[in-house]
Design a protein around this motif. Structure first.
Motif, PDB file in Angstrom:
ATOM      1  N   VAL A   1      16.387 -75.617 -39.066  1.00 45.71           N
ATOM      2  CA  VAL A   1      17.780 -76.069 -39.209  1.00 45.71           C
ATOM      3  C   VAL A   1      17.825 -77.537 -39.601  1.00 45.71           C
ATOM      4  CG1 VAL A   1      19.949 -76.449 -37.987  1.00 45.71           C
ATOM      5  CG2 VAL A   1      18.674 -74.346 -37.614  1.00 45.71           C
ATOM      6  N   ALA A   2      16.967 -78.354 -39.000  1.00 45.24           N
ATOM      7  CA  ALA A   2      16.966 -79.787 -39.317  1.00 45.24           C
ATOM      8  C   ALA A   2      16.639 -80.018 -40.786  1.00 45.24           C
ATOM      9  CB  ALA A   2      15.967 -80.515 -38.420  1.00 45.24           C
ATOM     10  N   VAL A   3      15.621 -79.340 -41.310  1.00 44.13           N
ATOM     11  CA  VAL A   3      15.260 -79.499 -42.721  1.00 44.13           C
ATOM     12  C   VAL A   3      16.370 -78.984 -43.622  1.00 44.13           C
ATOM     13  CG1 VAL A   3      13.639 -78.767 -44.516  1.00 44.13           C
ATOM     14  CG2 VAL A   3      12.790 -79.451 -42.272  1.00 44.13           C
ATOM     15  N   LYS A   4      16.978 -77.864 -43.228  1.00 45.84           N
ATOM     16  CA  LYS A   4      18.106 -77.346 -44.018  1.00 45.84           C
ATOM     17  C   LYS A   4      19.251 -78.336 -44.071  1.00 45.84           C
ATOM     18  CE  LYS A   4      21.261 -75.103 -42.214  1.00 45.84           C
ATOM     19  NZ  LYS A   4      22.629 -75.379 -41.689  1.00 45.84           N
ATOM     20  N   GLU A   5      19.555 -78.956 -42.944  1.00 40.26           N
ATOM     21  CA  GLU A   5      20.632 -79.934 -42.891  1.00 40.26           C
ATOM     22  C   GLU A   5      20.296 -81.193 -43.693  1.00 40.26           C
ATOM     23  OE1 GLU A   5      23.897 -80.267 -41.108  1.00 40.26           O
ATOM     24  OE2 GLU A   5      23.544 -78.218 -41.765  1.00 40.26           O
ATOM     25  N   LEU A   6      19.042 -81.627 -43.648  1.00 39.66           N
ATOM     26  CA  LEU A   6      18.645 -82.794 -44.440  1.00 39.66           C
ATOM     27  C   LEU A   6      18.812 -82.517 -45.925  1.00 39.66           C
ATOM     28  CD1 LEU A   6      15.455 -83.961 -42.510  1.00 39.66           C
ATOM     29  CD2 LEU A   6      17.665 -85.110 -42.602  1.00 39.66           C
ATOM     30  N   ARG A   7      18.447 -81.316 -46.355  1.00 41.93           N
ATOM     31  CA  ARG A   7      18.657 -80.950 -47.762  1.00 41.93           C
ATOM     32  C   ARG A   7      20.152 -80.941 -48.096  1.00 41.93           C
ATOM     33  NH1 ARG A   7      14.104 -76.984 -47.278  1.00 41.93           N
ATOM     34  NH2 ARG A   7      12.419 -77.798 -48.583  1.00 41.93           N
ATOM     35  N   ALA A   8      20.950 -80.422 -47.172  1.00 41.34           N
ATOM     36  CA  ALA A   8      22.396 -80.366 -47.423  1.00 41.34           C
ATOM     37  C   ALA A   8      22.995 -81.770 -47.519  1.00 41.34           C
ATOM     38  CB  ALA A   8      23.093 -79.567 -46.313  1.00 41.34           C
TER      39      ALA A   8
ATOM     40  N   PRO B   1      21.216 -63.787 -32.110  1.00 45.67           N
ATOM     41  CA  PRO B   1      20.921 -64.156 -30.718  1.00 45.67           C
ATOM     42  C   PRO B   1      20.059 -65.417 -30.633  1.00 45.67           C
ATOM     43  CG  PRO B   1      20.566 -61.804 -31.081  1.00 45.67           C
ATOM     44  CD  PRO B   1      20.791 -62.417 -32.433  1.00 45.67           C
ATOM     45  N   GLY B   2      20.487 -66.353 -29.801  1.00 41.86           N
ATOM     46  CA  GLY B   2      19.726 -67.575 -29.581  1.00 41.86           C
ATOM     47  C   GLY B   2      19.817 -68.601 -30.686  1.00 41.86           C
ATOM     48  N   ALA B   3      20.654 -68.352 -31.710  1.00 40.71           N
ATOM     49  CA  ALA B   3      20.705 -69.276 -32.846  1.00 40.71           C
ATOM     50  C   ALA B   3      21.575 -70.501 -32.576  1.00 40.71           C
ATOM     51  CB  ALA B   3      21.223 -68.548 -34.081  1.00 40.71           C
ATOM     52  N   VAL B   4      22.493 -70.407 -31.625  1.00 36.95           N
ATOM     53  CA  VAL B   4      23.433 -71.514 -31.397  1.00 36.95           C
ATOM     54  C   VAL B   4      22.685 -72.773 -30.958  1.00 36.95           C
ATOM     55  CG1 VAL B   4      25.290 -72.326 -29.909  1.00 36.95           C
ATOM     56  CG2 VAL B   4      25.417 -70.050 -30.934  1.00 36.95           C
ATOM     57  N   ARG B   5      21.774 -72.626 -30.017  1.00 33.11           N
ATOM     58  CA  ARG B   5      21.038 -73.786 -29.495  1.00 33.11           C
ATOM     59  C   ARG B   5      20.237 -74.464 -30.605  1.00 33.11           C
ATOM     60  NH1 ARG B   5      15.921 -74.827 -27.459  1.00 33.11           N
ATOM     61  NH2 ARG B   5      15.837 -76.363 -25.764  1.00 33.11           N
ATOM     62  N   ALA B   6      19.507 -73.661 -31.384  1.00 33.89           N
ATOM     63  CA  ALA B   6      18.701 -74.230 -32.468  1.00 33.89           C
ATOM     64  C   ALA B   6      19.583 -74.875 -33.533  1.00 33.89           C
ATOM     65  CB  ALA B   6      17.835 -73.139 -33.092  1.00 33.89           C
ATOM     66  N   ASP B   7      20.733 -74.270 -33.810  1.00 35.53           N
ATOM     67  CA  ASP B   7      21.611 -74.806 -34.841  1.00 35.53           C
ATOM     68  C   ASP B   7      22.158 -76.166 -34.439  1.00 35.53           C
ATOM     69  OD1 ASP B   7      23.190 -74.002 -37.408  1.00 35.53           O
ATOM     70  OD2 ASP B   7      24.707 -74.784 -36.036  1.00 35.53           O
ATOM     71  N   VAL B   8      22.632 -76.283 -33.210  1.00 35.77           N
ATOM     72  CA  VAL B   8      23.209 -77.551 -32.754  1.00 35.77           C
ATOM     73  C   VAL B   8      22.146 -78.641 -32.722  1.00 35.77           C
ATOM     74  CG1 VAL B   8      24.253 -78.730 -30.794  1.00 35.77           C
ATOM     75  CG2 VAL B   8      25.087 -76.475 -31.480  1.00 35.77           C
ATOM     76  N   ARG B   9      20.985 -78.339 -32.195  1.00 32.71           N
ATOM     77  CA  ARG B   9      19.953 -79.363 -32.063  1.00 32.71           C
ATOM     78  C   ARG B   9      19.344 -79.742 -33.405  1.00 32.71           C
ATOM     79  NH1 ARG B   9      17.433 -78.919 -26.068  1.00 32.71           N
ATOM     80  NH2 ARG B   9      19.376 -78.275 -25.063  1.00 32.71           N
ATOM     81  N   GLY B  10      19.255 -78.781 -34.305  1.00 30.50           N
ATOM     82  CA  GLY B  10      18.781 -79.116 -35.642  1.00 30.50           C
ATOM     83  C   GLY B  10      19.737 -80.034 -36.374  1.00 30.50           C
ATOM     84  N   ARG B  11      21.036 -79.778 -36.230  1.00 29.97           N
ATOM     85  CA  ARG B  11      22.035 -80.655 -36.845  1.00 29.97           C
ATOM     86  C   ARG B  11      21.995 -82.046 -36.210  1.00 29.97           C
ATOM     87  NH1 ARG B  11      26.070 -77.725 -39.787  1.00 29.97           N
ATOM     88  NH2 ARG B  11      25.770 -75.475 -39.590  1.00 29.97           N
ATOM     89  N   LEU B  12      21.764 -82.091 -34.916  1.00 35.33           N
ATOM     90  CA  LEU B  12      21.660 -83.371 -34.219  1.00 35.33           C
ATOM     91  C   LEU B  12      20.489 -84.190 -34.771  1.00 35.33           C
ATOM     92  CD1 LEU B  12      22.210 -85.375 -31.882  1.00 35.33           C
ATOM     93  CD2 LEU B  12      20.818 -83.885 -30.425  1.00 35.33           C
ATOM     94  N   LEU B  13      19.331 -83.569 -34.911  1.00 34.34           N
ATOM     95  CA  LEU B  13      18.172 -84.285 -35.440  1.00 34.34           C
ATOM     96  C   LEU B  13      18.411 -84.757 -36.870  1.00 34.34           C
ATOM     97  CD1 LEU B  13      15.250 -82.055 -34.088  1.00 34.34           C
ATOM     98  CD2 LEU B  13      15.979 -84.295 -33.260  1.00 34.34           C
ATOM     99  N   ALA B  14      19.030 -83.920 -37.677  1.00 29.17           N
ATOM    100  CA  ALA B  14      19.288 -84.302 -39.075  1.00 29.17           C
ATOM    101  C   ALA B  14      20.231 -85.502 -39.153  1.00 29.17           C
ATOM    102  CB  ALA B  14      19.864 -83.116 -39.840  1.00 29.17           C
ATOM    103  N   MET B  15      21.267 -85.518 -38.318  1.00 26.49           N
ATOM    104  CA  MET B  15      22.190 -86.650 -38.325  1.00 26.49           C
ATOM    105  C   MET B  15      21.501 -87.929 -37.866  1.00 26.49           C
ATOM    106  SD  MET B  15      25.979 -85.477 -37.138  1.00 26.49           S
ATOM    107  CE  MET B  15      26.500 -87.143 -37.437  1.00 26.49           C
ATOM    108  N   LEU B  16      20.624 -87.819 -36.880  1.00 22.41           N
ATOM    109  CA  LEU B  16      19.897 -89.005 -36.426  1.00 22.41           C
ATOM    110  C   LEU B  16      19.022 -89.576 -37.537  1.00 22.41           C
ATOM    111  CD1 LEU B  16      18.829 -87.912 -32.823  1.00 22.41           C
ATOM    112  CD2 LEU B  16      20.545 -89.624 -33.442  1.00 22.41           C
ATOM    113  N   VAL B  17      18.457 -88.702 -38.359  1.00 23.87           N
ATOM    114  CA  VAL B  17      17.629 -89.171 -39.471  1.00 23.87           C
ATOM    115  C   VAL B  17      18.493 -89.761 -40.581  1.00 23.87           C
ATOM    116  CG1 VAL B  17      16.040 -88.447 -41.299  1.00 23.87           C
ATOM    117  CG2 VAL B  17      15.750 -87.566 -38.972  1.00 23.87           C
TER     118      VAL B  17
END
Length: 519
Positions: free
Chosen positions: A284-291, A359-375
């Protein structure tokens, strides 16, 4: 056709008024705008009995409103595209017919009416000098309104076209930043409202020569019975407006004829292709960085805010106000750039359903977006924070800038995550103008951003308190103690924001999906 587009625009605006919180803030924005318009009209109409001084006041205030039409949509992403050109692609309309219809629809909203009230102060001023001056003022006000609306449409269409293509990305970044910097001359004019009648002759002459001041010059000429001076500015405004209308029709034709894809570039390659994507969070983080790199809507939101945040403390130094605020450019840029993430799920739109049903995607999605924004936000603003204090010789402020940057970044990302799930709204499609606010009234987004900034400032008060204690006791060790406190506040805020977003997505997912869906 014009009547149909106007009725469509009014109907969509009416539906927006009944849309809960957005409708309330939209109405509140209209009230604030009306207040500003009445104050402007009063300053112009009753600010001076002399034609020359009245012209100076009118030219200055007209300049403020014109700059507001330019920098407002860029800074808060609220360019109105209630009726999008793509919706009319299959109709048998020429480019000029389409431009005429969309222009007529643009005048059906509340913003032009508010501006007409503000510009109407020129008619009140002209009434003091006879019926001929009043007639000239009436024509000038209408031409001024047409000019500012067309100017805003052309500039945003031009910048938006550049931002949607990979080749024009760098040009679009520069243009967006320059348009956003119109905030500074606007703030300078507002700060001199009380002395508008006594502006320096050079500034007054410049305001008269700018197209935003031509309508006031026409009234001054009519008051002095100098009919050449009264007619030339009107003819000039008409000619400029006609040229802007023609330019807009050309930009609309290119927009409809050229395939626009805001996600420019290839599917792979580059540095991100070599980053390890360990687990769903990394993916998710890499996807968000590309976006963030490719999506023109995200660039159009992030880059102007980042540029303005950097230059806010730098601009006073350029004007001779000293370099005291320059080292804090990284802090202010982090503070403002976090506003770009206030609608993360609005960028995805109805693609949110994939996260909700996995199932279980919400946690990974939120945290991946968080990491991407921090970068995306943290790296450039940290670089600025590390370089500028040493560049201006202010080595002693490093405890201040580093601790405040850490706290502001973490709290800003926290606010972005919370507001992304608390008050999401639909964004325009990727083929539209990246500066459009979609179905969201501009005032709603402005109020949300204001709440974010206020919350960030409140959250960093413990860091400020420690820094002030260190300064008062002249103990550098106490000042450096603010750095771990700032990091702790930033980390804690990011964790709180992530957990709130996860819980909100889990419990209110269908409501969020409906909120980001285009009607």
């Amino acid at each position: 056709m014009v009547g149909v587009l106007i009725r469509m625009r009014l109907l969509l605006t009416k539906r927006g008024l009944s849309n809960g919180w957005q409708g309330f803030t939209f109405v509140l924005g209209i009230v604030v705008g009306l207040f500003a318009a009445v104050v402007t009209a009063a300053l112009i109409g009753f600010g001076a009995s002399d034609a020359t001084k009245g012209t100076t006041i009118a030219a200055a205030l007209f300049g403020v409103w014109t700059l507001g039409w330019l920098c407002g949509p860029v800074l808060i992403g609220s360019s109105d595209e209630t009726v999008q050109p793509e919706h009319l692609r299959l109709l048998p309309l020429s480019n000029r017919q389409l431009a005429t219809g969309l222009l007529a629809a643009a005048f059906a909203g509340p913003a032009p009416v508010i501006n007409l009230i503000a510009f109407g102060g020129l008619v009140v001023l002209a009434a003091q000098f006879g019926w001929a001056a009043s007639l000239v003022a009436l024509i000038a006000v209408l031409l001024q309104l047409v000019f500012v609306v067309l100017l805003s449409r052309v500039v945003l269409a031009w910048v938006g076209a550049a931002m949607r293509s990979r080749r024009g990305k760098d040009v679009g970044v520069l243009l967006a930043g320059l348009v956003g910097l119109a905030y500074y001359p606007m703030s300078w004019l507002l700060s001199h409202v009380s002395v508008l009648r006594d502006l320096p002759s050079g500034a007054a002459t410049t305001l008269r020569w700018l197209p935003s001041g031509w309508s006031a010059v026409a009234v001054e000429g009519a008051a002095q019975e100098n009919w050449l001076l009264a007619l030339l500015p009107l003819v000039g405004l008409g000619a400029v407006s006609l040229g802007l209308w023609q330019a807009w029709s050309v930009l609309l034709a290119r927009r409809l004829a050229t395939p626009m894809n805001s996600v420019a570039g290839g599917a792979g390659g580059g540095l991100l292709s070599r980053v390890r994507q360990d687990g769903p969070v990394g993916a998710v983080a890499v996807k968000e960085l590309r976006a963030w790199w490719r999506d023109s809507r995200r660039r159009a939101t992030l880059l102007p805010i980042l540029v303005v945040g950097i230059l806010m403390p730098v601009f006073p130094a350029v004007q001779g106000g000293g370099t005291g605020g320059v080292p804090f450019a990284g802090v202010t840029s982090a503070l403002f750039a976090a506003l770009a993430g206030a609608n993360l799920y609005g960028y995805d739109g109805t693609a949110l359903w994939q996260t909700l049903v996995t199932p279980g995607a919400v946690r990974a999605d939120v945290r991946g977006r968080l990491l991407a924004m921090l970068v995306v936000i943290g790296l450039p603003t940290l670089l600025i924070t590390l370089i500028l204090p040493g560049a201006v010789g202010r080595w002693g402020v490093y405890p201040w800038v580093l601790s405040l940057h850490a706290a502001a970044l973490g709290v800003g990302v926290c606010s972005a995550l919370i507001l992304s799930v608390l008050a999401p709204y639909p964004l325009p499609p990727r083929t539209g103008n990246p500066f459009s606010g979609g179905g969201n009234p501009g005032c709603a987004k402005g109020l949300i951003q204001f709440a974010m900034v206020f919350g960030q400032m409140f959250a960093v008060l413990p860091v400020v308190a420690i820094l002030l204690i260190g300064r008062a006791t002249d103990l550098k060790a106490v000042e450096w103690l603010a750095l771990p406190v700032g990091i702790a506040i930033g980390v804690a805020a990011a964790v709180v924001g992530a957990r709130f977003a996860e819980r909100r997505l889990t419990t209110r997912g269908p409501e969020l999906l409906d909120a980001v869906r285009h009607r």
